[in-house]
Design an enzyme around this catalytic site. Structure first.
Site, short mmCIF file in Angstrom:
data_model
loop_
_atom_site.label_atom_id
_atom_site.label_comp_id
_atom_site.label_asym_id
_atom_site.label_seq_id
_atom_site.Cartn_x
_atom_site.Cartn_y
_atom_site.Cartn_z
N SER A 123 42.86 9.87 16.67
CA SER A 123 43.82 8.77 16.80
C SER A 123 44.05 7.98 15.53
O SER A 123 45.03 7.24 15.44
CB SER A 123 43.34 7.82 17.91
N ASP A 161 42.62 -2.95 18.75
CA ASP A 161 42.00 -2.84 20.07
C ASP A 161 40.51 -2.59 19.88
O ASP A 161 39.95 -2.95 18.85
CB ASP A 161 42.69 -1.75 20.92
N HIS A 187 40.50 0.67 17.07
CA HIS A 187 41.51 0.99 16.05
C HIS A 187 41.94 -0.24 15.24
O HIS A 187 42.18 -1.29 15.83
CB HIS A 187 42.75 1.60 16.71
#
Length: 359
Positions: free
Chosen positions: A45, A329, A332
């Site tokens: 990600s 978050d 990240h």
């Protein structure tokens, strides 16, 4: 800036560049003094630009396609981009440093038999070296997809002629083994993961990628996911020690491989989020008012940013000034966070990319 799922408008430009290249014109010398590399992104990600499914119903693995992800563009509203951030992610920032507007399009959202002149992103959020939950494609599977496109001619010798790959493996292999108290087993897993990264880097080189950049492991103990238990005041020392082991073994595994550069995320993150930063990093540390607290916070430690309950009730809170938060978050960084990290790594990255380059 709008990220398109498909880029048909660039097809004509890509075709023109191919013709120029065939005619002996140096198409890689670009406007603005930039040297345009073809970029291929692999991993998770940190660099995924939309390879996970876009679904109407949000979940932990589709949240990046829903509010509030991607909707805070320098204070302006926007649309979710399939990225795990308030707007752009690491691969986008690197692409901008190399003269692009954003990272290459996602593999899953690209037309068949087409590769953009900027390259392609194969990374999938949640992925790792080994098989992780939800049957996500491993690093090896992503490289298999890359190889398949080379074999069918979608990725050409022109794409590979001045190519650079980025490999981001950010700890998903360890997240599901974090409850283990057996230190020797954990070290064994770390060795297997880092050796696996090295094997896949060599596979990329054998397939024709000229240069490979590899993220080392950031101080995972400082992520909100692990610092929340201490009210976002203290990093998890055990997790950070595991990250140090990972980075030591990764360096060893790649030490004899040429044309490989390790992006030192660990040092870059630490200079920002560590509450006792080394001398000279105080300016970086003061850049963010909130270093460990996430901008988007789930009310439930086991929940996720963007989660909705009954009657679409929000089960999270989101800040109004993400540029003052390092983390977006639970794991990240914000776009501002990524910019601060990559600013530190910009010079050595460019040195690596430009050394021994033939015009």
């Amino acid at each position: 800036m709008k990220v398109s799922a498909f880029l048909p408008a660039v097809c004509g430009l890509g075709f023109l560049l191919l013709l120029l290249n065939a005619a002996g014109v140096e198409s890689r010398q670009v406007q603005g003094g930039y040297h345009w590399y073809t970029m291929f992104m692999f991993g998770d990600s940190f660099v995924d630009t939309g390879n996970l499914p876009k679904t109407a119903r949000r979940s932990a693995l589709s949240r990046q396609w829903h509010y509030p992800y991607g909707t805070f563009n320098g204070g302006r509203g926007g649309n979710p981009l399939g990225r795990f951030s308030n707007y752009l992610v690491q691969s986008d920032i690197i692409a901008q440093m190399l003269g692009r507007l954003e990272a290459p399009p996602a593999y899953k959202r690209t037309m068949k038999h087409y590769c953009d002149q900027s390259g392609m992103t194969f990374a999938v959020g949640g992925s790792g070296v080994y098989q992780v939950p939800d049957n996500l494609p491993t690093l090896a599977k992503q490289i298999y997809n890359f190889k398949r496109l080379i074999n069918d001619g979608s990725i050409t010798k022109w794409h590979l002629a001045d190519s650079v790959a980025l490999v981001a493996v950010s700890g998903n292999d360890y997240a599901h083994a974090s409850n283990s108290s057996d230190v020797s087993s954990m070290i064994g897993l770390i060795r297997n993961v880092t050796d696996g990264i090295a094997v896949n880097v060599k596979r990329l080189q054998k397939l024709g990628v000229k240069k490979v950049m590899v993220n080392n492991l950031h101080p995972v103990g400082c992520t909100p996911w692990l610092s929340r238990a201490n009210n976002y005041t203290v990093c998890d020392a055990r997790a950070n020690m595991a990250a140090s082991f990972h980075n030591t073994y990764l360096t060893e595994s790649l030490s004899k491989t040429k044309n490989v550069h390790i992006l030192d995320l660990n040092t870059a993150f630490t200079k920002i989020v560590n509450h006792a930063p080394p001398e000279g990093s105080s300016k970086l540390s003061k850049r963010f008012e909130h270093k460990l607290t996430p901008c988007c916070e789930s009310f439930d430690p086991e929940g996720y940013c963007g989660q909705l309950g009954n009657n679409s009730k929000k089960l999270y809170s989101v800040c109004t000034n993400p540029e003052q938060y390092f983390y977006w978050d639970s794991v990240h960084p914000t776009q501002a966070g990524w910019e601060a990290v990559m600013k530190q790594l910009h010079k050595p990255m460019l040195h690596f990319l430009t050394q021994n380059r033939h015009h």
